[in-house]
Design an enzyme around this catalytic site. Structure first.
Site: not given
Length: 827
Positions: A336-338, A340
């Protein structure tokens, strides 16, 4: 007290002197002197042998399954099957996962994995970045002590402007070598969350500097080559079992998918729902990721913050498990993007989820690793509630541990274990960074052939503008600490007599500072204005409102131009396009314009090399430079690429916009002239269909004659996915350099679909090649393009189809340009 005060002052002055010397050294010393300086002055540091990526009981080790390390823990390595090299990775990973309790499993699926000391598994920090050089962004990477710096390449948009696949791969190879060296020294991980391969859909987007441009094919080619450069171990580029193919470092293509709104008038990425038609999804937003996975064999993909058609990207099983794993065969992990998951829970408030439900949705969708703390905080309770199966966690761990096995994290990788500080910031690496900047610089204007600048004629230069002494501004974001800076002022001062004055900063509010800049321009033989924008204007979380240079800076440029005695050369720093029509393009007093982007730490040297003709510019714009009026015609949040006639919205990118531009996609001048001659041109492609193969209808524009002609065909188009298409279109282009300068030239090949097909692109990139041609010589460039891939279009049904009819192959933009027809028929 007096003596103490004097002593403190002396120490303070010595400290200031030391900082000054280090700063001056890093900016002005050559590479060998720089390296020698840091080698000599690493006083008080232990020898390199005491450094290592894995720290255990005060000692450092190179890999997990070192018997000495296990002995340090009071364990025997032979007791653990996951360290048995005689077993396959699959068997070892299965044993490792099976030896963990639920609590221990959960501790490994967040970006800062906790490790399990009882079985010898160390902690691991997954987050490192290497967008255009090893970055200090991320938990796993840092600069200091024996690794003070790393090579800083131009930002991606500049490297993309080279249209040079071999350069992109070479950059990746250098970055991965330095990354491995830093890992060996305990300064970096092995998993790097780069590159960013989102297509530039809107010119206002703040993250254009991180991307390869607006054409999905170009973006995909950049991704595949850069990833190969980062990941490939020589001799192991392919493998019968891709899950056992060794990796130099692990790369990650991001942000998946339809991510390109950061913060536009209060609409931000943490709340935005990208409403995307299936046609645009397949044709534009997914294609670079498909190429990254299939051609680059990337080992990780990062999902984005936004929703796509109502569903958070990190919770969409169609995007993750179905597309990435089942359809494209990703061999690696999905991260995941941080934060998310927190965004999904608190930002999107999707389905009114609890934190445990958010964990359940993402694990079931196929998300293996959480950059954040939701997995670590809420997975156990989600299992207790019965909404997460433990087998989902096992699958995630299998994907994660397999990548670490391939990286040599458990067993080491002798091929790279000797890499150390002497392999970072090498002379060759720094030279490649300079060459990448030179290759990416685009010549936009050159009236009366003022460039290359003649030193004998223009002996005294005025250097003005906010980027005259640019250092940090040249390296953009997701940056590391560079080996050194060579600013424009540094580079031009070394060439001869210069006077300089910044005049103002990027926003140019300091109007009282304009006067000196005008004065030195008035007495110089030639004036170079270093202008444009910076991360203060375009950046992550910061989209633009318009496409102008800040108003006060535009006034400054105009005033200096009017005051200049000699010719004016404008050097633009930016990632996104700028509407410089009135102040520069159409201003006769501005003789030349160079776009330098954000050219990296060697940027000043590269600009000087181009200005003085030591390098003939050959870069091409990887994005369209729109007129600022364009942004008034449609909101940034409108996702369709094609025009929306009922709303008056124009099309996006060169593929669907046919209006006036400041500079078009693919634009770029040279100091010389090139001509094309076509050779061995094919005329038709006949695709043999299977007896039961289905044909698909095409949507046509309301044109009776065209509709009758095509509607009468037994087969208007075929689904590329169902067609055994092995037809290559082979042709040759002779590129002649008819001018007086040797030069690099980018040959861009476009395909144009049959006339009358509704919603088809105006044209689309099918191939490109950068070729060096000496003055007065010619070079033959051979192209072989796949008919089904290069001539296909995506219908509104989202099928990728090959249309029947007459296609056109166009070679080049504006001048020179040649073309030929290719008729497609079905047998």
């Amino acid at each position: 007290m007096a003596a103490s005060s004097s002593s403190s002052s002396s120490l303070f002055l010595l400290l200031l002197l030391f900082v000054f010397v280090v700063s001056a050294t890093s900016r002005h010393l050559g590479h060998s002197a720089l390296h020698s300086y840091f080698r000599t002055h690493r006083t008080g540091l232990p020898p390199r042998s005491t450094y290592g990526p894995i720290k255990t009981n005060g000692r450092n080790y190179s890999f997990v399954c070192d018997s000495r390390r296990f002995a340090d823990l009071g364990l025997r390595v032979t007791d653990f099957a996951y360290c048995n090299k005689n077993l396959s990775y699959e068997q070892r990973v299965k044993s490792l996962v099976g030896s963990l309790s639920l609590e221990e499993k959960v501790g490994q699926i967040s970006d800062q994995a906790r490790g399990v000391q009882r079985i010898g598994l160390p902690p691991y920090s997954w987050w490192s970045e290497a967008l255009h050089g090893v970055s200090y962004v991320g938990h796993a990477t840092y600069f200091g002590d024996i690794v003070p710096a790393a090579t800083s390449f131009p930002t991606v948009i500049v490297s993309a402007a080279s249209f040079n696949e071999s350069l992109w791969k070479s950059i990746g190879q250098v970055v991965s070598t330095e990354a491995r060296a830093m890992h060996n020294l305990g300064h970096a991980g092995l998993t790097f969350w780069s590159p960013n391969i989102n297509v530039v859909r809107d010119p206002r987007w703040g993250r254009i500097l991180e991307t390869p441009g607006e054409d999905p094919f170009l973006v995909g080619k950049y991704a595949a080559n850069f990833v190969r450069g980062l990941q490939d171990v020589e001799g192991h580029e392919v493998a019968a079992n891709p899950d056992s193919r060794p990796l130099k470092v692990s790369s990650c293509c991001k942000h998946y998918a339809a991510y390109d709104v950061d913060n536009w008038f209060g609409i931000d990425r943490y709340h935005f729902d990208a409403r995307v038609a299936a046609q645009d999804m397949v044709e534009t937003f997914l294609l670079p990721f498909e190429m990254c996975v299939k051609e680059g064999d990337v080992s990780s993909v990062m999902c984005s913050y936004n929703r796509v058609n109502g569903i958070p990207a990190c919770a969409d099983p169609k995007l993750l498990s179905q597309t990435l794993r089942d359809d494209w065969k990703l061999h690696g992990y999905i991260v995941s993007d941080c934060d998310s998951l927190e965004v999904m829970h608190h930002g999107h408030k999707w389905l009114g989820d609890t934190p445990e439900a958010a964990v359940s949705q993402t694990l079931r969708a196929g998300l293996d690793l959480d950059c954040g703390d939701y997995y670590s905080n809420f997975t156990e309770s989600a299992v207790a509630q019965g909404i997460v199966r433990e087998s989902y966690i096992d699958t995630a761990l299998k994907n994660l541990f397999t990548v670490l096995m391939r990286l040599g994290f458990f067993d080491g990788m002798p091929k790279y274990e000797s890499l150390a500080e002497d392999d970072i910031c090498t002379k060759d690496n720094i030279e490649l960074a300079a060459d990448a900047a030179r290759q990416g610089i685009v010549l936009l204007k050159n009236d009366h052939n003022i460039l290359p600048l003649c030193k004998d004629k223009y002996k005294k230069l005025a250097l003005v503008g906010p980027h005259t002494n640019a250092t940090e501004a040249m390296i953009g974001n997701y940056e590391g600490t560079p080996c050194r800076y060579v600013s424009p002022l540094d580079a031009f001062s070394a060439e001869g007599k210069v006077e300089y004055d910044l005049g103002c900063t990027v926003w140019c509010w300091e109007k009282e500072a304009h006067q000196r800049a005008k004065e030195i321009a008035a007495r110089a033989d030639a004036t170079i204005i270093f202008a444009g924008i910076s991360l203060e204007v375009e950046a992550e979380s910061r989209d633009r409102d318009d496409l102008f240079i800040p108003y006060s800076q535009s006034n400054f440029i105009t005033q200096v131009t009017e005051a200049s005695k000699g010719p004016v050369i404008l050097v633009i720093f930016s990632a996104g396009g700028l509407d410089i029509s009135s102040i520069a393009r159409d201003n006769a007093k501005v003789s030349a314009i160079l776009w330098a982007g954000y050219p990296g730490a060697e940027g000043g040297r590269a600009i000087a090399d181009v200005v003085y003709g030591r390098y003939n510019p050959g870069g091409r714009l990887p994005i369209t430079w729109f007129e600022s009026e364009y942004t008034k015609l449609l909101p940034m949040t409108s996702m369709p690429l094609r025009p929306i006639d009922e709303l008056g919205y124009p099309g996006r990118t060169y593929k669907f916009f046919d209006g006036q531009t400041v500079y078009p996609f693919g634009y770029g001048l040279s100091y010389t002239q090139f001509n094309y001659t076509l050779k061995s041109v094919p005329s038709s492609v006949v695709v043999k269909l299977e007896p039961l193969q289905l044909c698909l209808p095409l949507t046509y524009k309301p044109n009776a004659s065209l509709e009758e002609e095509h509607a009468g065909a037994a087969c208007q188009s075929v689904n590329v996915a169902d067609t055994a298409c092995n037809h290559e279109i082979n042709f040759e282009v002779e590129v002649a350099n008819t001018g007086k300068f040797d030069g690099n030239h980018v040959v861009i090949v476009y395909s144009k679909p049959p006339a009358g097909v509704a919603g088809a692109p105006i044209k689309q990139v099918a191939a490109f090649r950068r070729v060096f041609v000496p003055a007065g010589a010619s070079s033959s460039v051979k192209f072989s393009i796949d008919a089904c891939k290069s001539l296909s279009i995506v219908e509104k049904t989202a099928y990728k189809v090959l249309p029947r009819g007459q296609h056109t192959i166009v070679v080049g933009d504006d001048e020179p340009t040649v073309s030929f027809p290719v008729k497609v028929d079905f047998n």
